[in-house]
Design an enzyme around this catalytic site. Structure first.
Site, PDB file in Angstrom:
ATOM      1  N   GLY A  25      11.118  13.612  24.755  1.00 62.44           N
ATOM      2  CA  GLY A  25      11.765  12.309  24.696  1.00 62.44           C
ATOM      3  C   GLY A  25      11.711  11.711  23.296  1.00 62.44           C
ATOM      4  O   GLY A  25      11.773  12.429  22.287  1.00 62.44           O
ATOM      5  N   SER A  26      11.541  10.405  23.232  1.00 62.10           N
ATOM      6  CA  SER A  26      11.612   9.705  21.944  1.00 62.10           C
ATOM      7  C   SER A  26      10.424   9.968  21.030  1.00 62.10           C
ATOM      8  O   SER A  26      10.461   9.603  19.857  1.00 62.10           O
ATOM      9  CB  SER A  26      11.756   8.198  22.183  1.00 62.10           C
ATOM     10  OG  SER A  26      13.007   7.915  22.769  1.00 62.10           O
ATOM     11  N   THR A  27       9.368  10.618  21.539  1.00 67.20           N
ATOM     12  CA  THR A  27       8.273  10.991  20.631  1.00 67.20           C
ATOM     13  C   THR A  27       8.743  12.041  19.630  1.00 67.20           C
ATOM     14  O   THR A  27       8.080  12.274  18.613  1.00 67.20           O
ATOM     15  CB  THR A  27       7.060  11.533  21.411  1.00 67.20           C
ATOM     16  OG1 THR A  27       7.434  12.728  22.108  1.00 67.20           O
ATOM     17  CG2 THR A  27       6.551  10.503  22.415  1.00 67.20           C
TER      18      THR A  27
END
Length: 646
Positions: free
Chosen positions: A326-328
């Site tokens: 995801g956004s990590t």
């Protein structure tokens, strides 16, 4: 000629003396023979009777003491304890059925156990002892010992068995041992003779398996004399073996226990990494299990309960679980874009809430969009559209190269079972894997950590450590083997542009500490302890246009298996980084609301080396945190861990 009388008398005297000497000698010899015969018949009669009964000398292996496993502070994680057992040697037992029947009248020995022993003996050479019963009480050992003459081939022994005093807290890291199986033997080219010892234990998973040879040690030998009835008459001599090497891990068992307790009720994982050395301070997966169940021989119901649990307590999620990051993953794309020279830190992209690519609309999490966004704000507020646009400018190959450079899509050398490589996809990877060309839509999906991208919690912790330090930090789980210190994982400088790294770190700091940051509610307020982080929420299902039109279904209204994964990564303190942390909660929902609070609490526990003061938290959380700390304190004191999901 006739001899004179005087000469005749002298000759007679000489003959008499000689006869006396010969007679005396003969009597002496007869006496010695008589004494020897008496000695052999009376004093040494038992020895020769035993020899006459076909006594023979047997060589037997002495199992070595298995090496111990400790945490970084010397707390024992795997030890050996005494184990009384009863064994039978077929070639010494004579009538096996009769011998086992006699034994069953002395101690509790179920019929199925007797049948198992017979089947085991049929598979083994006659001289190999087979375990009839183990972990028997001392009273049963005494009964067998007293009745040994009536139980040919039966011996009571005391051995060592593995025990894990921390129970489920370190099960996924330390692993467990179990009896050697036919499957184990089939994998060995030249099995150690120790493998023939009844119920000999070898490592099955984790450190126990990866360091099996070092922990096992080498066998000793003893020569024993047994009679034809199989009774051990005496031990002639012995040569002790060499104990296995002790192993010290980098794990802090106190922090590990806290992490397991903090994850109670979740299907989740936490990794805590020391930035100076690469030491893994905590590697926690929940739910977990008690490894002692496997050492003693796990029961059918216990095995089914673990194996059929959909939250996978047997899986070491920290290294085996590969998830869309995801956004990590956005820090990877941001740094790849800056290092490419095609995108500057002040360059902006306009976010109306979506991007159109090839007739397909890729949405931002913020329905109305973020407007004009630069790199800093794109991380702070986690704008998806910025990464959709930037990724098309630099291409997937640059992104994949940076991902692997930062530790994603790389199998890290840690001695745990089934370590996953993850996936940092590029054009060649898709061609090799699927025989298809890479598409722009694939790049857009990958830019926000979706699509083909997969990362383990360990890889995300390594990624964060390298972003925080600019060094090629490598995870280290083993501190020493047999007292020999293992190489540090500190790593050398990676050669990344330090100015770009500072900009990425500053944006991560604002994720946690700026009011518009996605992790602001989970910030640390203690002076000098602030963390810099990044949230992530990865989808496990496709949201259709129809669903968007009528409103995306809330995670709470979906079955657990279809909910989003919640992720968070951070390093702390921001000004002087000491630890990198990653958290993934399977199907937990939002990363900032579910994973970030866990990461904050574990981070503070690591920084303070114990429970932090309430003043480290925002004031509105003090009551909640006080209650939580009390619950965890009681949990750890009970010696329990999260073995079942609530």
């Amino acid at each position: 000629m006739k001899r004179p009388p005087k000469e005749t008398a002298e000759s007679t005297r000489r003959i008499a003396r000689r006869s006396l000497l010969i007679g005396t000698a003969q009597l002496g010899m007869i006496g010695v023979l008589g004494w020897r015969m008496r000695s052999m018949q009376v004093e040494e009669g038992e020895i020769y009777r035993n020899l006459a009964e076909e006594n023979r000398i047997n060589m037997r292996l002495i199992p070595p003491s298995r090496g111990l496993i400790f945490d970084r502070n010397g707390v024992p994680l795997a030890v050996n304890e005494q184990n009384y057992r009863i064994i039978i040697t077929r070639e010494d037992a004579g009538d096996v059925d009769d011998t086992l029947d006699r034994l069953a009248r002395l101690i509790s020995l179920p019929d199925e156990a007797i049948e198992d022993v017979k089947a085991e003996m049929a598979r083994r050479p006659g001289f190999v002892p087979v375990t009839v019963a183990e972990r028997v009480p001392w009273e049963d050992v005494a009964k067998v010992t007293v009745n040994t003459p009536a139980l040919p081939g039966i011996t009571a022994e005391v051995g060592l068995s593995r025990h894990y005093p921390r129970g489920s807290d370190t099960a996924h890291v330390v692993g467990y041992v179990g009896p050697v199986s036919d499957y184990d033997l089939s994998k060995m080219d030249d099995p150690d003779p120790l493998m023939q010892i009844p119920r000999f234990q070898i490592g099955k998973t984790g450190v126990e398996a990866k360091f099996e040879e070092e922990l096992r040690g080498s066998a000793g030998t003893k020569r024993i004399e047994v009679n034809a009835a199989g009774r051990v008459m005496r031990e002639i001599d012995r040569e002790e073996g060499k104990s296995g090497a002790d192993i010290q891990l980098t794990i802090d068992s106190k922090l590990q226990s806290y992490a397991e307790a903090r994850l109670e009720g979740e299907s989740a994982s936490v990794v805590v990494m020391d930035l100076e050395t690469g030491d893994l301070r905590a590697v926690a997966s929940a739910p977990t299990f008690d490894p002692n169940l496997f050492v003693r021989g796990i029961s059918g119901p216990d095995w089914r309960a673990l194996n059929e649990n959909k939250y996978r307590p047997l899986s070491a999620k920290t290294v085996q679980g590969a998830y869309p990051p995801g956004s990590t993953f956005k820090m990877v794309v941001a740094l790849a874009a800056l290092e490419s020279g095609l995108v500057g830190p002040e360059d902006t992209e306009y976010c109306p809430g979506y991007t159109e690519v090839g007739g397909t609309r890729f949405h931002c999490w913020k329905r109305g969009g973020h407007g004009n966004v630069d790199m800093h704000r794109s991380l702070q507020e986690s704008c998806d559209v910025y990464y959709y646009e930037v990724s098309q400018k630099i291409g997937i190959d640059r992104i994949a190269e940076m991902a692997r450079r930062l530790g994603v899509g790389v199998e890290h050398d840690v001695p745990m079972s089934a370590v996953s490589t993850g996936v940092a996809p590029d054009t060649q990877w898709k061609r090799d894997r699927y025989g298809e060309a890479w598409r722009i839509g694939d790049t857009v999906n990958a830019s926000i950590g979706q699509g083909y991208v997969l990362a383990t919690p360990l890889q995300l912790a390594v990624m964060t450590a390298r972003l925080a330090t600019g060094r090629d930090v490598r995870p280290r789980l083993i501190h020493s083997v047999g007292g020999v210190i293992q190489p540090s994982g500190a790593g050398d400088p990676m050669g990344l542009n330090e100015n770009y790294l500072r900009r990425v770190r500053a944006a991560m700091n604002d994720v946690s500490n700026a009011r518009r940051g996605t992790g602001f509610r989970s910030r640390i307020v203690a002076e000098g302890m602030q963390m810099a982080g990044k949230s992530g929420t990865s989808q496990v299902r496709r949201i259709t246009a129809e669903e968007r039109a009528r409103g995306v279904t809330s995670n709470a209204d979906l079955p657990w298996e279809r909910r989003d994964h919640a992720l968070w990564v951070n390093f702390a303190p921001y000004d002087n980084p000491r630890f990198a942390i990653s958290v993934i909660v399977e199907h937990g929902g939002g990363g900032s609301s579910v994973a970030a609070p866990i990461a904050r609490d574990v981070t503070l526990q690591a920084l303070y080396d114990g429970p932090p003061p309430l003043e480290a938290y925002p004031s509105n959380l003090h009551d909640e945190i006080a209650a939580q700390q009390k619950r965890i304190e009681n949990h750890v004191a009970r010696g329990t861990t999260s073995s079942d999901r609530a």
